[in-house]
Design an enzyme around this catalytic site. Structure first.
Site, PDB file in Angstrom:
ATOM      1  N   HIS A 468      13.151 -38.101 109.849  1.00 30.58           N
ATOM      2  CA  HIS A 468      14.001 -37.518 110.903  1.00 30.58           C
ATOM      3  C   HIS A 468      15.469 -37.495 110.448  1.00 30.58           C
ATOM      4  O   HIS A 468      16.121 -36.452 110.466  1.00 30.58           O
ATOM      5  CB  HIS A 468      13.845 -38.351 112.184  1.00 30.58           C
ATOM      6  CG  HIS A 468      14.717 -37.899 113.314  1.00 30.58           C
ATOM      7  ND1 HIS A 468      14.254 -37.155 114.365  1.00 30.58           N
ATOM      8  CD2 HIS A 468      16.039 -38.080 113.556  1.00 30.58           C
ATOM      9  CE1 HIS A 468      15.245 -36.894 115.198  1.00 30.58           C
ATOM     10  NE2 HIS A 468      16.349 -37.446 114.736  1.00 30.58           N
ATOM     11  N   GLU A 469      15.951 -38.659 110.046  1.00 33.34           N
ATOM     12  CA  GLU A 469      17.362 -38.734 109.662  1.00 33.34           C
ATOM     13  C   GLU A 469      17.629 -37.922 108.397  1.00 33.34           C
ATOM     14  O   GLU A 469      18.713 -37.365 108.221  1.00 33.34           O
ATOM     15  CB  GLU A 469      17.803 -40.189 109.471  1.00 33.34           C
ATOM     16  CG  GLU A 469      17.709 -41.038 110.741  1.00 33.34           C
ATOM     17  CD  GLU A 469      18.433 -40.440 111.943  1.00 33.34           C
ATOM     18  OE1 GLU A 469      19.393 -39.668 111.758  1.00 33.34           O
ATOM     19  OE2 GLU A 469      18.022 -40.747 113.086  1.00 33.34           O
ATOM     20  N   HIS A 472      18.335 -34.438 109.430  1.00 38.56           N
ATOM     21  CA  HIS A 472      19.758 -34.280 109.762  1.00 38.56           C
ATOM     22  C   HIS A 472      20.576 -34.224 108.470  1.00 38.56           C
ATOM     23  O   HIS A 472      21.538 -33.459 108.355  1.00 38.56           O
ATOM     24  CB  HIS A 472      20.265 -35.482 110.567  1.00 38.56           C
ATOM     25  CG  HIS A 472      19.847 -35.511 112.008  1.00 38.56           C
ATOM     26  ND1 HIS A 472      20.047 -34.467 112.870  1.00 38.56           N
ATOM     27  CD2 HIS A 472      19.271 -36.494 112.754  1.00 38.56           C
ATOM     28  CE1 HIS A 472      19.604 -34.802 114.085  1.00 38.56           C
ATOM     29  NE2 HIS A 472      19.133 -36.031 114.036  1.00 38.56           N
ATOM     30  N   HIS A 475      20.628 -30.925 107.002  1.00 42.34           N
ATOM     31  CA  HIS A 475      21.459 -30.033 107.811  1.00 42.34           C
ATOM     32  C   HIS A 475      22.921 -30.148 107.351  1.00 42.34           C
ATOM     33  O   HIS A 475      23.674 -29.181 107.367  1.00 42.34           O
ATOM     34  CB  HIS A 475      21.322 -30.442 109.284  1.00 42.34           C
ATOM     35  CG  HIS A 475      21.659 -29.370 110.273  1.00 42.34           C
ATOM     36  ND1 HIS A 475      21.719 -29.618 111.622  1.00 42.34           N
ATOM     37  CD2 HIS A 475      21.967 -28.062 110.132  1.00 42.34           C
ATOM     38  CE1 HIS A 475      22.039 -28.504 112.260  1.00 42.34           C
ATOM     39  NE2 HIS A 475      22.194 -27.540 111.379  1.00 42.34           N
TER      40      HIS A 475
HETATM   41 ZN   LIG Z   1      18.246 -37.227 115.532  1.00 41.39          ZN
END
Ligand SMILES: [Zn+2]
Length: 684
Positions: A468-469, A472, A475
């Site tokens: 998940h991280e 990010h 991104h």
């Molecule tokens: Zn998040």
């Protein structure tokens, strides 16, 4: 002033902050100089005798405040991941100063007038689509801050912001203080009953980190959750759970309840001053959801089936306890323990069996390899980069042609100097306005560290969090824009979890697990039968997971839907909302208000904790694009994903970005299917 490293040029590899020579006493003078420089730059923009042009106003505004941004990024990354009493004191001191500075800029009539004039004739300016978007976003930012309002309104808005900045700082520091001050010593074999080896080791490492002998449980999620899952000692589970639940509510100096009351009241007042009925209406007006009703609608559509499922789960746990001869009524501190037993019974699967296959280093590799297969990225560890803690690892990131992309820092282990939770942040954002600037991105986690010389093993949830991280992180790393204000994760809040949650999907695929879930002792891949069972049990306990999340999101939204919040009592309000939604008795919110950092340590997710579910509508539907293409690494789908999502920053409206990637709007039914909450024959 070159003896202050924060004011000097950074000649380190990749221009990382020279952490080793930065001391707390360097920050205040650096902030003071940076603030003065930024003020002078703003004054030069407003004092420019020439009429407003894009270059002399928007470009100049984007270019201003570089030293302040650089200093703030270092400072706030450190207060999150490696804080100290000295840094915390500066944090309390600087929060209102930075708030006043921000208000002075965003409430400056002369500055706003220039943006307003440009905005009015933006069609004639010959702007690129990105420039047009930057102008529009900045103009919106000014309006939402209160620019153009009467002087007395602006003065009150500035005072509210300043007070909120101090309250948010105190809130976070209080939670950290409560987490630091509590630990439970486990004395002898009796107290360790039921704990698997990895957990006994982690409890020993936690004790050692506190300078204690033996074993302790702390309030770190990666320690207390497995403790609640495995400890056979109901009395100890209850004790640990009570402490976990009471963070921020223990009375005394670190109690957060008064802070919550004041925060909610001030937010409501600010919204009113800006012409909105409620704070949630103000906040969501600038989000994908647009209105609180839309966000509530999504949460409520999931609440009913999730609650039904959670009650079924509770009944199953109750029956299991009875069958074991445990004469108890399932309580919140029992749930994880019996759920783990139930998983073992129904899927012949237990966490202790999975964990030896989930080594931290291998999961990091898996996250990198997935980025390689999707986007052609390469990661090379750089031991010459000195970070702020010896546990932090640095990786140089290059693209398929070998060209530089950025630097990635991985800070994976829990420590007392670190805020709980997991997050991504940047030490430097990508942009091209002031030169071709590459990002420095960090992922911060709170995994329980194995004793020296042993592999750190993750739970399935921990490993998913890492993906998940890292989503990010991508991104931030893949960002490919000109203007810093719309780079990377600078998108609306209920879209920002889309790239991160989407990335979790790759972790849960056999194509990835087969290669990277290998036993820490034998190096053998996870047996297919175990892998199948693991993936088959993906939605096990999903009622629980959904209810603890959605209840938190509903309480957050409802708190911010009050049009009057004078004398707000957080505890009573929490009970009222939980009563109305009929929260199952054996369950608690994932984050209770007194330690709900998303919502009260600053403004990040205030009335926006629903964002995870909103983004999940996108990720559930978005991953299907790869499945429809018949290949989870399909090159053309990945190319569109990179172009319109991971590299695009805030170049487009969020819904337009999604449509450009997917070719259509998201199908909302994908969400319930993903969570396994659609019953066969039901029309939910
Ligand atoms: Zn998040």
């Amino acid at each position: 002033m070159t003896d202050n490293p924060l004011l000097a040029a950074w000649t380190t590899p990749f221009g990382v902050p020279p952490f080793a020579s930065i001391a707390p006493e360097h920050f205040r003078p650096a902030f003071d100089q940076a603030l003065a420089e930024h003020k002078a730059e703003i004054a030069a923009i407003t004092g420019n005798a020439a009429a407003a042009s894009f270059a002399n106003t928007v470009d100049a505004f984007e270019l201003a405040g570089r030293r302040l941004r650089r200093t703030s990024l270092v400072f706030y990354n450190l207060t999150g991941a490696e804080t100290s009493d000295a840094l915390q004191a500066i944090e309390r001191e600087i929060a209102p100063v930075l708030s006043r500075h921000g208000s002075a800029i965003y409430l400056d009539d002369a500055l706003f007038a220039r943006f307003d004039a440009l905005f009015a004739r933006r069609a004639e300016l010959g702007l690129t689509p990105e420039q047009d978007r930057v102008l529009e976003r900045t103009h919106t930012g000014f309006r939402r801050a209160g620019a153009g309002r009467p002087p007395e309104v602006k003065a009150r808005l500035a005072a509210i912001s300043e007070r909120l900045a101090s309250l948010g700082t105190a809130f976070g520091q209080n939670v950290l203080a409560d987490e630091k001050s509590w630990s439970l010593a486990l004395n002898g074999a009796g107290d360790l009953a039921g704990l698997p080896d990895f957990l006994v080791n982690a409890c020993a490492a936690a004790a050692a980190a506190r300078g204690e002998a033996g074993h302790v449980v702390t309030l770190s999620r990666s320690l207390i959750e497995p403790f609640l899952q495995f400890s056979q000692r109901r009395d100890l589970r209850e004790k640990a759970f009570a402490a976990w639940l009471a963070r921020g509510e223990g009375g005394g100096a670190s109690d957060n309840r008064a802070i919550i009351g004041e925060t909610v009241a001030l937010r409501a007042e600010r919204a009113k001053l800006l012409g909105y009925e409620t704070f949630a209406a103000f906040r969501l007006d600038d989000a994908m959801a647009k209105t609180p009703e839309n966000a509530l609608g999504l949460l409520r559509s999931v609440w009913a089936p999730a609650r039904r499922r959670a009650l079924e789960e509770r009944d199953a746990l109750q029956a299991l306890a009875a069958a074991e001869g445990d004469n108890i009524e399932i309580a919140a501190w029992d749930w994880r323990y019996y759920a783990e037993k139930r998983r073992r019974a129904e899927f012949a699967l237990d966490e202790g069996q999975i964990k030896p296959y989930l080594q931290l280093d291998k999961i990091v590799e898996a996250a990198f390899d997935t980025a390689h297969r999707l986007f052609g990225l390469n990661f090379a560890e750089r031991k010459d980069v000195v970070a702020y803690h010896p546990d932090v690892r640095a990786f140089e990131v290059t693209d398929a042609a070998g060209a530089p992309v950025g630097l990635f820092l991985g800070d994976y282990f829990a420590r007392e100097s670190k805020r709980s939770g997991a997050w991504m942040s940047a030490y430097r954002g990508q942009e091209r306005l002031a030169g071709d600037i590459k990002p420095i991105i960090v992922n911060v986690m709170n995994f329980a560290k194995a004793p020296a010389g042993e592999a750190t093993l993750l739970s399935f949830d921990d490993a998913r969090t890492l993906f998940h991280e890292f989503g990010h992180g991508l991104h931030g790393l893949l960002s490919d824009v000109t203007y810093p204000s719309i780079a990377g994760t600078s998108v609306v809040r209920d879209f920002v979890e889309f790239p991160s949650q989407l990335y979790e999907h790759w972790f849960e695929r056999p194509e990835v697990l087969q290669r990277y879930a290998v036993h820490y002792k034998t190096g053998e891949p996870m047996p297919t039968a175990l892998l199948d069972k693991l993936l088959a049990s993906r939605n096990f306990n999903q009622g629980f997971a959904t209810v603890e999340y959605v209840s938190s999101a509903l309480v957050d939204l409802e708190m911010h839907l009050l049009s009057e919040a004078e004398g707000f009592d957080a505890g009573r309000f929490e009970q009222k909302i939980l009563g109305e939604i009929e929260m199952p008795r054996a369950m608690v919110m994932r984050h209770r208000p007194p330690h709900f950092q998303h919502v009260f340590s600053g403004d990040g997710y205030s009335s926006a904790y629903y964002s995870y579910l909103w983004s999940e509508v996108l990720d559930a539907d978005g991953f299907d694009a790869f499945l429809e293409a018949g290949d989870i690494f399909d090159a053309e789908t990945a190319r569109r994903l990179k172009e319109f999502v991971y590299s695009a920053g805030g170049k487009r409206e969020a819904d337009a970005a999604y449509r450009a990637f997917r070719g259509r709007d998201p199908d909302p039914s994908a969400l319930l299917r993903k969570r396994g909450l659609v019953e066969i024959g039901a029309d939910a």
